[in-house]
Design an enzyme around this catalytic site. Structure first.
Site, PDB file in Angstrom:
ATOM      1  N   TRP A  98       9.627   9.024 -14.994  1.00  0.00           N
ATOM      2  CA  TRP A  98      10.653  10.020 -14.703  1.00  0.00           C
ATOM      3  C   TRP A  98      10.141  11.437 -14.958  1.00  0.00           C
ATOM      4  O   TRP A  98      10.608  12.147 -15.853  1.00  0.00           O
ATOM      5  CB  TRP A  98      11.903   9.743 -15.541  1.00  0.00           C
ATOM      6  N   ASN A 136       5.702  11.455  -5.608  1.00  0.00           N
ATOM      7  CA  ASN A 136       6.772  11.426  -4.603  1.00  0.00           C
ATOM      8  C   ASN A 136       8.021  12.165  -5.046  1.00  0.00           C
ATOM      9  O   ASN A 136       8.739  12.723  -4.223  1.00  0.00           O
ATOM     10  CB  ASN A 136       7.127   9.972  -4.283  1.00  0.00           C
ATOM     11  N   HIS A 137       8.287  12.158  -6.358  1.00  0.00           N
ATOM     12  CA  HIS A 137       9.580  12.670  -6.793  1.00  0.00           C
ATOM     13  C   HIS A 137       9.541  13.206  -8.220  1.00  0.00           C
ATOM     14  O   HIS A 137       8.626  12.914  -8.985  1.00  0.00           O
ATOM     15  CB  HIS A 137      10.646  11.573  -6.695  1.00  0.00           C
ATOM     16  N   GLU A 175      10.357   8.155   3.840  1.00  0.00           N
ATOM     17  CA  GLU A 175       9.514   9.243   3.339  1.00  0.00           C
ATOM     18  C   GLU A 175      10.303  10.471   2.900  1.00  0.00           C
ATOM     19  O   GLU A 175       9.884  11.187   1.992  1.00  0.00           O
ATOM     20  CB  GLU A 175       8.493   9.655   4.419  1.00  0.00           C
ATOM     21  N   ASP A 219       1.878   5.837  -7.680  1.00  0.00           N
ATOM     22  CA  ASP A 219       3.207   5.237  -7.507  1.00  0.00           C
ATOM     23  C   ASP A 219       3.776   5.569  -6.119  1.00  0.00           C
ATOM     24  O   ASP A 219       3.460   6.608  -5.537  1.00  0.00           O
ATOM     25  CB  ASP A 219       4.103   5.851  -8.595  1.00  0.00           C
ATOM     26  N   GLU A 243       0.322   2.050  -4.743  1.00  0.00           N
ATOM     27  CA  GLU A 243       1.407   1.078  -4.645  1.00  0.00           C
ATOM     28  C   GLU A 243       2.122   1.250  -3.305  1.00  0.00           C
ATOM     29  O   GLU A 243       2.806   2.247  -3.096  1.00  0.00           O
ATOM     30  CB  GLU A 243       2.417   1.311  -5.783  1.00  0.00           C
TER      31      GLU A 243
END
Ligand code: NAG
Ligand code: NAG
Ligand code: NAG
Ligand code: NAG
Ligand code: NAG
Ligand code: NAG
Ligand code: NAG
Ligand code: NAG
Length: 540
Positions: A98, A136-137, A175, A219, A243
């Site tokens: 996170w 990604n985030h 995406e 990830d 992944e």
């Protein structure tokens, strides 16, 4: 498309040496918070709380001998950067996935000096450090997120507009929309924006260099456009394994061109199904492997192969049959790719719950029973599955040492049926079966193409029982126990090694130097299976 291909060729050639250096290693994956405490204490770790339990980088240093004794020479640790603090409806960020600040470390795991010390302690043992990274985030506990909590991406415009992924068959949705939910949204970085891309690329370059990182596990790769990756990978400058959570080799194939390696999810799906009970199907596993060998950039040679992963109950919660477990655990070590002894867990919502301990026989199924801290095991090495792992690691090392082609030649699969499979990587021949430990039915593996010299004396390194090749180098083995067999010629054993060393051939030339008949051609490339299970493609 042209741009993508050009970039990926550059990335691949620039990293070729580094990827090759990883190829002969085996990786122990651990969850930093759950592996070891710095003072050797074993604090209570109520898995249901989803809270930090106290594992740290110093703790890992104190238990490196355990990992090394098991025969691993690389360690994959949890993400290291600063995470969301405090509680969420999904617990705390003890798993490390996170991210809130990519420029700071997660202080729960230690200091910058501690992480550097871990890197140095690994290198001192000739072991590699792999760090997990998420690009990604960024993660929030409010919806909409308070963007000012994120560093350096503190503006809403650094992110794709909020929309949660609903359609996993729509790659744009995958995406550009968000993982997570309104309680714990995984704000999706705008990886089409040049400033975001350049920040991520310079960050990863600095992270790798500051902590002398040898490789990255990446990830949620399928949630970022493919042509983002070559630039990121070349900025990292080290081996990367991604992944891409999907069960079809055809979905993974294009990603094999944008980074060095992928976790072998398609084979994991068929592996687990094949060995979880005696009605599983080893032909389906073989079929997945043939499809992957045919469609990935380097076939299966550069995949990361594993039995347990973040997203599912532990394998040993699916079966307690000791034979099935030993067969399934053998697979990652006897196939083409890089073996990873991984941990398992069940994911709830946007959370990642990950635990080491497959070798300790942990059986946790669903939340919360699959969340054991490894300190509860006592790190005991005198256990059947720990011994199994040690032997598998050493057998692979001996096979690599005996044959310079081991790492560059695809496995040939023989004796393929629903209940039997022989994996041939000369001089290693693995005989697998899913008949189980209570089977009274005989198992037969008939491998006329094993490629050994005539009448070669072989040893099943799991039992030290001898098997002799026939006069054309073939192998025919009958068994009733349902146990796997991992055969090596006595000439490949080492008199100073720890497996069947009393049987090591004395004063013989190494089998690598002998003139052996080339192996048969691949058995065949199966027609692509198209099956479609959107349920299994959720990926956080
Ligand atoms: C891996 O290969 C390198 C040479 O590329 C060698 O130095 C190293 O000892 C090998 N490691 C193992 C475990 O075989
Ligand atoms: C977090 O939640 C746990 C249990 O759900 C509670 O005991 C603890 O006090 C909470 N901590 C904070 C900082 O809210
Ligand atoms: C490296 O290993 C040697 C021998 O075991 C030890 O004396 C030394 O302190 C180690 N250095 C580091 C940085 O861990
Ligand atoms: C795919 O997803 C994108 C983003 O959510 C959406 O804009 C687009 O309409 C979708 N396409 C189809 C064919 O559903
Ligand atoms: C084996 O597992 C499959 C899939 O979960 C299940 O359908 C089947 O009933 C199981 N067979 C036995 C003998 O337990
Ligand atoms: C086993 O898998 C193969 C290949 O996917 C398939 O052709 C065969 O029908 C399967 N057998 C059973 C019993 O499902
Ligand atoms: C054999 O497998 C069964 C489950 O099929 C299990 O209950 C039993 O403990 C196993 N026996 C041994 C010796 O592993
Ligand atoms: C080495 O591997 C190659 C490729 O699999 C094989 O053809 C050859 O027979 C092997 N040699 C030995 C001595 O095992």
């Amino acid at each position: 498309m042209l741009r993508l291909l050009t970039a990926s060729l550059l990335a691949t050639s620039a990293l070729a040496a580094t990827a090759a250096e990883w190829q002969n290693r085996t990786i122990y994956q651990l969850v930093t918070d759950r592996f070891a405490t710095p003072d050797g204490s074993g604090p209570p770790c109520d898995t249901g709380d989803r809270k930090y339990c106290g594992g740290t980088w110093k703790g890992i240093i104190s238990k490196l001998d355990y990992i090394h004794d098991l025969g691993f020479d690389a360690v994959w640790i949890s993400p290291v950067v600063a995470n969301l603090e405090g509680n969420t409806t999904d617990g705390q960020a003890y798993h490390g996935y996170w991210t809130q600040d990519i420029n700071s470390l997660n202080s729960k795991f230690g200091t910058a000096d501690d992480l550097k010390a871990l890197s140095a302690a690994l290198h001192n043992r000739s072991m590699y450090l792999m760090v997990d990274v998420v690009v990604n985030h960024m993660v929030s506990n409010s919806d909409p997120p308070d963007y000012s909590n994120f560093t350096p991406f503190s503006k809403e415009s650094n992110f794709h507009p909020e929309c949660f992924i609903t359609d996993y068959t729509n790659q744009t949705d995958v995406e550009q929309c968000w993982l997570g939910d309104k309680d714990v949204p995984l704000a999706d970085l705008n990886t089409e924006a040049d400033d975001v891309v350049s920040s991520l690329n310079s960050w990863i370059k600095g992270l790798v260099s500051d902590y002398a990182i040898d490789g990255l596990r990446i990830d949620t790769v399928k949630h970022v456009r493919k042509d983002f990756w070559p630039g990121f990978v070349s900025s990292a400058g080290v081996f990367t394994i991604g992944e891409v959570l999907h069960e079809e080799p055809s979905y993974l194939a294009p990603y094999t061109k944008v980074m060095d390696s992928l976790l072998d999810y398609p084979a994991w799906f068929t592996l687990t199904a094949a060995f979880k009970n005696n009605t599983g199907n080893l032909t389906a596993l073989a079929t997945t492997v043939w499809q992957s060998q045919a469609s990935y950039l380097s076939g299966e040679l550069m995949v990361g192969s594993f039995l347990e992963n973040h997203d599912q109950p532990r394998f040993q919660s699916l079966t307690q049959d000791s034979s099935l477990i030993k067969n399934a655990m053998a697979w990652p070590f006897v196939q083409d790719g890089i073996p990873i002894l991984s941990h398992s867990s069940e994911r709830i919502g946007a959370d990642h719950h990950s635990y080491p301990g497959q070798e300790q026989g942990y059986t946790g199924g669903g939340d919360p029973s699959n969340r054991e801290a490894l300190w509860y095991s006592g790190y005991i090495e005198d256990k059947p599955l720990v011994t199994h792992v040690k032997i598998l690691n050493e057998a692979r090392r001996l096979a690599i040492a005996a044959n310079t082609s081991f790492l560059t030649t695809a496995a040939l699969l023989y004796a393929v049926s629903e209940s039997t499979l022989a994996v041939s990587k000369p001089p290693l021949l693995a005989l697998l079966t899913n008949v189980g430990n209570i089977s009274t039915a005989a198992t037969t593996w008939n491998v006329p193409d094993a490629g050994y010299p005539a009448n070669e004396v072989l040893v099943d390194v799991l039992t030290c029982n001898k098997v002799t090749a026939d006069n054309s180098g073939g192998v025919l083995v009958h068994a009733t126990s349902g146990e796997p067999q991992v055969l090596l010629p006595t000439s490949a054993l080492s008199a100073s090694g720890s497996i069947c060393s009393n049987l090591a051939a004395q004063g013989q030339s190494s089998s690598a130097l002998r003139n052996v008949v080339a192996s048969a051609l691949p058995v065949g490339i199966a027609v692509a299976l198209v099956f479609f299970v959107s349920q299994l493609t959720f990926d956080f």
